[in-house]
Design an enzyme around this catalytic site. Structure first.
Site, PDB file in Angstrom:
ATOM      1  N   GLU A   1      -0.830  -9.137  -0.967  1.00 32.41           N
ATOM      2  CA  GLU A   1      -2.271  -9.380  -0.785  1.00 32.41           C
ATOM      3  C   GLU A   1      -3.002  -9.395  -2.127  1.00 32.41           C
ATOM      4  O   GLU A   1      -3.914 -10.193  -2.340  1.00 32.41           O
ATOM      5  CB  GLU A   1      -2.857  -8.334   0.165  1.00 32.41           C
TER       6      GLU A   1
ATOM      7  N   GLU B   1       4.103  -5.456   7.267  1.00 28.13           N
ATOM      8  CA  GLU B   1       3.323  -4.401   7.923  1.00 28.13           C
ATOM      9  C   GLU B   1       3.695  -4.179   9.380  1.00 28.13           C
ATOM     10  O   GLU B   1       3.654  -3.055   9.874  1.00 28.13           O
ATOM     11  CB  GLU B   1       1.825  -4.712   7.821  1.00 28.13           C
TER      12      GLU B   1
ATOM     13  N   ALA C   1       0.870  -1.173   0.000  1.00 29.60           N
ATOM     14  CA  ALA C   1       0.000   0.000   0.000  1.00 29.60           C
ATOM     15  C   ALA C   1       0.910   1.227   0.000  1.00 29.60           C
ATOM     16  O   ALA C   1       2.080   1.138   0.370  1.00 29.60           O
ATOM     17  CB  ALA C   1      -0.861  -0.023   1.257  1.00 29.60           C
TER      18      ALA C   1
ATOM     19  N   GLY D   1       0.408  -4.972   0.834  1.00 23.39           N
ATOM     20  CA  GLY D   1      -0.730  -4.954  -0.082  1.00 23.39           C
ATOM     21  C   GLY D   1      -0.406  -5.591  -1.425  1.00 23.39           C
ATOM     22  O   GLY D   1      -1.298  -6.111  -2.105  1.00 23.39           O
TER      23      GLY D   1
HETATM   24  N1  CAA Z   1       4.635   3.534   0.019  1.00 26.03           N
HETATM   25  C1  CAA Z   1       5.114   4.743  -0.318  1.00 26.03           C
HETATM   26  N2  CAA Z   1       6.407   4.963  -0.656  1.00 26.03           N
HETATM   27  C2  CAA Z   1       7.228   3.911  -0.641  1.00 26.03           C
HETATM   28  C3  CAA Z   1       6.794   2.616  -0.303  1.00 26.03           C
HETATM   29  C4  CAA Z   1       5.425   2.437   0.037  1.00 26.03           C
HETATM   30  N3  CAA Z   1       4.930   1.238   0.352  1.00 26.03           N
HETATM   31  N4  CAA Z   1       7.845   1.778  -0.375  1.00 26.03           N
HETATM   32  C5  CAA Z   1       8.893   2.515  -0.758  1.00 26.03           C
HETATM   33  N5  CAA Z   1       8.529   3.808  -0.919  1.00 26.03           N
HETATM   34  C6  CAA Z   1       9.367   4.921  -1.375  1.00 26.03           C
HETATM   35  C7  CAA Z   1      10.473   5.250  -0.385  1.00 26.03           C
HETATM   36  O1  CAA Z   1      10.018   6.168   0.578  1.00 26.03           O
HETATM   37  C8  CAA Z   1      11.522   5.843  -1.289  1.00 26.03           C
HETATM   38  O2  CAA Z   1      11.144   7.170  -1.555  1.00 26.03           O
HETATM   39  P1  CAA Z   1      12.257   8.326  -1.785  1.00 26.03           P
HETATM   40  O3  CAA Z   1      13.084   7.854  -2.946  1.00 26.03           O
HETATM   41  O4  CAA Z   1      11.447   9.532  -2.024  1.00 26.03           O
HETATM   42  O5  CAA Z   1      13.047   8.381  -0.507  1.00 26.03           O
HETATM   43  C9  CAA Z   1      11.367   5.047  -2.570  1.00 26.03           C
HETATM   44  O6  CAA Z   1      10.059   4.480  -2.527  1.00 26.03           O
HETATM   45  C10 CAA Z   1      12.367   3.926  -2.741  1.00 26.03           C
HETATM   46  O7  CAA Z   1      12.375   3.147  -1.553  1.00 26.03           O
HETATM   47  P2  CAA Z   1      13.735   2.608  -0.906  1.00 26.03           P
HETATM   48  O8  CAA Z   1      14.729   3.707  -0.836  1.00 26.03           O
HETATM   49  O9  CAA Z   1      13.362   1.922   0.344  1.00 26.03           O
HETATM   50  O10 CAA Z   1      14.193   1.575  -2.038  1.00 26.03           O
HETATM   51  P3  CAA Z   1      14.841   0.137  -1.894  1.00 26.03           P
HETATM   52  O11 CAA Z   1      15.045  -0.358  -3.257  1.00 26.03           O
HETATM   53  O12 CAA Z   1      15.984   0.174  -0.933  1.00 26.03           O
HETATM   54  O13 CAA Z   1      13.713  -0.778  -1.180  1.00 26.03           O
HETATM   55  C11 CAA Z   1      11.526  -1.714  -0.852  1.00 26.03           C
HETATM   56  C12 CAA Z   1      12.515  -1.055  -1.840  1.00 26.03           C
HETATM   57  C13 CAA Z   1      12.047  -3.086  -0.423  1.00 26.03           C
HETATM   58  C14 CAA Z   1      10.208  -1.869  -1.540  1.00 26.03           C
HETATM   59  C15 CAA Z   1      11.398  -0.824   0.403  1.00 26.03           C
HETATM   60  O14 CAA Z   1      11.120   0.501  -0.011  1.00 26.03           O
HETATM   61  C16 CAA Z   1      10.309  -1.223   1.367  1.00 26.03           C
HETATM   62  O15 CAA Z   1      10.513  -2.090   2.181  1.00 26.03           O
HETATM   63  N6  CAA Z   1       9.168  -0.549   1.273  1.00 26.03           N
HETATM   64  C17 CAA Z   1       8.068  -0.735   2.211  1.00 26.03           C
HETATM   65  C18 CAA Z   1       7.276  -1.951   1.853  1.00 26.03           C
HETATM   66  C19 CAA Z   1       6.148  -2.103   2.814  1.00 26.03           C
HETATM   67  O16 CAA Z   1       6.259  -1.935   4.005  1.00 26.03           O
HETATM   68  N7  CAA Z   1       4.990  -2.462   2.271  1.00 26.03           N
HETATM   69  C20 CAA Z   1       3.827  -2.646   3.069  1.00 26.03           C
HETATM   70  C21 CAA Z   1       3.058  -1.367   3.117  1.00 26.03           C
HETATM   71  S1  CAA Z   1       1.768  -1.436   4.277  1.00 26.03           S
HETATM   72  C22 CAA Z   1       0.542  -2.283   3.511  1.00 26.03           C
HETATM   73  O17 CAA Z   1       0.661  -2.737   2.419  1.00 26.03           O
HETATM   74  C23 CAA Z   1      -0.679  -2.353   4.380  1.00 26.03           C
HETATM   75  C24 CAA Z   1      -1.767  -3.177   3.886  1.00 26.03           C
HETATM   76  O18 CAA Z   1      -1.775  -4.377   4.001  1.00 26.03           O
HETATM   77  C25 CAA Z   1      -2.993  -2.528   3.391  1.00 26.03           C
END
Ligand code: CAA
Length: 691
Positions: free
Chosen positions: A105, A125, A62, A102
């Site tokens: 999911e 999450e 998400a 998400g």
């Molecule tokens: N939402 C919004 N922005 C996100 C994002 C997300 N889920 N994941 C990454 N970004 C953004 C980061 O903030 C970053 O932005 P900037 O360049 O502006 O700083 C950019 O994307 C790149 O991210 P990273 O620097 O972290 O890049 P990476 O290649 O090192 O890692 C990744 C990539 C493994 C996807 C890592 O970003 C990550 O772990 N992201 C979070 C994933 C996550 O937690 N997903 C679950 C979300 S909660 C959810 O989904 C709830 C639900 O069930 C409804």
């Protein structure tokens, strides 16, 4: 290219999500996917659908940035998933990069999942203080069983597609081009009926699994909300129909999302990424290539620092002044690696590979080819100046000259060289091979390129780099000095050390100020206090803590400090110390008073906040978020509190100011100004209060 492209490949409709950088489920994505399903529904010739990510990844979750939007403005992931699950034609998730949160999911609501073998799948999450909120808690246990699902959801760590395939979470690993393989798979399964739906399966899991998980989180996630919700929901998946678990998940997700814990963890997620950005430095700032490392000093710090680079596969040359010190340093590094190997986290081969990259020497001149040289010797300005004078004559042009000083003036160190632009502070935290924080100290003349190279190097060795300016103790130690002073005053006023520590343990810090002092060694602070008084021409310090040290009680290393330490190394109050404290108070004319835990926790935390505000005003830290990152990765402040500055925002800065004043502290001008204006540190970071 639109946010979701629709391309026909024979009888398959391919929906490609284009939402860089990570294809988060942002506004526009559900609309595009719905439009794709509409098209697939309406066109009789389309027999199946493939959903794939454009660019480097499948959906990484998400969109965390939309979490605080009103519900009607946030992308409707659950609504899309309901439709996907009920879709009448087979759907195939084609996964590369990461399918997280998400994203996984969505994949779980598809009929099938195919992936390239190095893709990663997970439900992270919990790391954001929430739980999978779009069916993950109900579908994952139905595929991999409750035990494995709990392992994945409570750790938040993703698994490789190859492991996922073994668990039935991925139906096929695609060798070669993912899209080609996915389309082929979709064609082959176009006529499968009835469609296998995970929501119609049952989940396996025994009561023992849930009992063990509940026991486990007491250690791993003490005080946190989301993990227990996750366990409750996984249990529901095994005992109730899908719809019931799905509904319960929605309400617990909202509860977790709206908690200060989740706000704290989300704050840190973004703050950590912001910390890597340096004001005034563009992405195109030239960087030098670091292929070899020199380290001066093979003591605890030098050895620990060396291990970071060896782990990253970089050759390290380590210098000492005497053979026995060098031998001891090398033996410690080897022992550390062998202990890791014994625990099964490394092979003996890995140990030898790392040791093979390490070259010991007694001659500093051998560092002439190193791309970066890090000095990690005793904290003494004259010694450091002497080393940097020598290095200036040895190091090749362009080499970075770094000091691991934790308090000293990096400008003064740089001043003895003819190349102050190459000099920087790289402050590692002990144990340097474990702690994730690296304070990158920018001196007045440090060049942009040296700064950018150091930040990139931090990433390479898996540290979180934070840029700080020069002042006594930089950010972390400057704040901890203020905090330790406050802790000493609390005891002087009448608090027992164990009550002060308990107050901070209650906030979620694994160690309070006195437990930390005993661990670090009380003699270090003692020596600093004595030295500072001498330099300032003041009388010899004689506080209660000085007296404890003078009794030979130096902390854990002497099995006696503020506390006693037995075999179990757990701190136990000591009667002699209690007596010393009451004698001290009597002598100073202090009538001891009851100090409550709430007062102790507030005074200690707000002393950090107040010093943090001064640090921001002086420009020593770029952002309040940077200070939070420093406290979480360097000092054990619980991430779910978001760091001290975010914690203050949560309490309301007006309340923080009122409490500080009540406890006789003067609020820093920036803190006062923000409180008066109804502002927050987070707002200040976004530029609201800055000129
Ligand atoms: N939402 C919004 N922005 C996100 C994002 C997300 N889920 N994941 C990454 N970004 C953004 C980061 O903030 C970053 O932005 P900037 O360049 O502006 O700083 C950019 O994307 C790149 O991210 P990273 O620097 O972290 O890049 P990476 O290649 O090192 O890692 C990744 C990539 C493994 C996807 C890592 O970003 C990550 O772990 N992201 C979070 C994933 C996550 O937690 N997903 C679950 C979300 S909660 C959810 O989904 C709830 C639900 O069930 C409804």
């Amino acid at each position: 290219m639109s946010i979701v492209d629709q391309i026909r490949q024979g009888n398959v409709l391919v929906l490609t999500i284009n939402n860089p950088p990570v294809n988060a489920f942002s506004p526009g994505v559900p609309e595009g996917l719905h439009a794709g399903l509409d098209a697939a529904e309406q066109d009789q010739a389309i027999k199946s659908v493939v959903i794939i990510g454009g660019g480097r990844t499948f959906i990484a979750g998400a969109d965390i940035k939309t979490f605080d939007l009103p519900r009607e403005q946030s992308p409707d992931l659950r609504g899309f998933i309901v439709r996907l699950d009920a879709f009448a034609k087979p759907t195939v998730a084609a996964i590369h990069g990461t399918a997280l949160g998400g994203g996984l999911e969505v994949a779980l609501a598809c009929t099938y999942r195919v992936a390239v073998k190095d893709a990663m799948l997970g439900l992270p999450e919990v790391k954001l203080g929430v739980l999978p909120g779009a069916g993950g808690t109900q579908r994952l246990p139905r595929v991999v069983g409750a035990q494995k699902a709990l392992e994945m959801m409570l750790s938040g760590n993703p698994i490789k597609a190859s492991e996922a395939a073994g668990l039935g979470l991925v139906d096929e690993i695609v060798d070669g081009d993912l899209l080609t393989g996915a389309v082929k798979f979709a064609e082959a399964h176009a006529d499968a009926r009835p469609l296998p739906r995970i929501s119609e399966k049952t989940a396996e899991g025994s009561p023992e699994v849930f009992a063990a998980a509940r026991e486990g989180i007491k250690k791993t996630h003490r005080g946190q909300l989301a993990p227990s919700f996750i366990i409750d929901l996984a249990e529901k998946a095994t005992t109730t129909p899908f719809q019931e678990g799905w509904d319960a998940e929605a309400s617990l997700f909202m509860q977790a999302k709206d908690s200060p814990q989740s706000r704290g963890l989300r704050h840190i997620f973004f703050a950590e990424r912001e910390a890597g950005k340096i004001a005034g430095l563009g992405k195109d700032t030239p960087q030098s290539e670091i292929k070899s490392v020199g380290i001066i000093g093979a003591g605890t710090m030098g050895g620990g620092i060396a291990m970071n680079f060896l782990n990253a596969g970089m050759p390290v040359m380590i210098v000492e002044t005497a053979q026995d010190a060098l031998d001891r340093g090398l033996a410690t590094i080897r022992k550390n690696y062998e202990n890791t190997a014994k625990k099964g986290r490394m092979t003996q081969d890995d140990v030898e590979k790392r040791m093979g990259l390490l070259t010991p020497t007694l001659d500093m001149a051998d560092l002439k080819d190193a791309d970066i040289i890090i000095e990690a010797v005793f904290e003494n300005m004259d010694v450091k100046k002497d080393i940097f004078t020598k290095l200036d004559g040895i190091a090749k042009p362009g080499a970075i000259l770094a000091s691991n000083t934790s308090t000293l003036d990096v400008n003064e160190i740089a001043s003895v060289t003819k190349r102050p632009e190459s000099v920087i502070g790289l402050h590692f935290f002990s144990p340097a091979n474990v702690m994730k924080l690296l304070e990158i100290v920018r001196a007045d003349k440090t060049s942009a390129s040296v700064l950018a190279t150091s930040m990139a190097l931090a990433k390479k060795i898996k540290k979180v780099g934070v840029v700080v300016g020069v002042c006594d103790g930089f950010v972390g130690n400057r704040m901890i000095h203020r905090y330790s002073d406050e802790a000493r005053q609390l005891v002087e006023a009448g608090a027992a050390p164990q009550d002060v520590d308990a107050a901070m343990n209650g906030l979620g810090l694994p160690m309070g100020p006195f437990q930390m002092g005993d661990m670090a060694g009380l003699d270090i602070g003692y020596a600093i206090r004595q030295h500072q008084a001498k330099v300032a021409g003041k009388p010899k310090p004689d506080g209660w803590l000085d007296r404890i040290v003078e009794k030979g009680r130096k902390g854990q290393k002497t099995a006696a400090g503020i506390y006693d330490y037995g075999e179990d190394r757990k701190p136990k109050p000591n009667a002699e110390v209690t007596q010393l404290l009451s004698n001290y108070r009597a002598e100073q004319g202090i009538t001891p008073r009851e100090v409550g835990q709430e007062e102790a926790a507030k005074r200690l935390t707000y002393s950090l906040v107040n010093e943090g505000a001064k640090i921001l005003e002086e420009g020593i830290a770029q952002r309040a978020g940077d200070i939070d990152v420093i406290y979480i990765y360097g000092y054990g402040f619980p991430a779910y509190r978001g760091g001290p500055m975010q914690y203050a925002d949560e309490q309301g800065l007006k309340n923080v100011v009122a409490d500080l004043e009540q406890y006789g502290q003067t609020p820093a001008p920036l803190l006062k100004q923000l409180a008066d204006a109804g502002g927050t540190f987070a707002g200040w970071d976004k530029g609201a209060g800055r000129g």
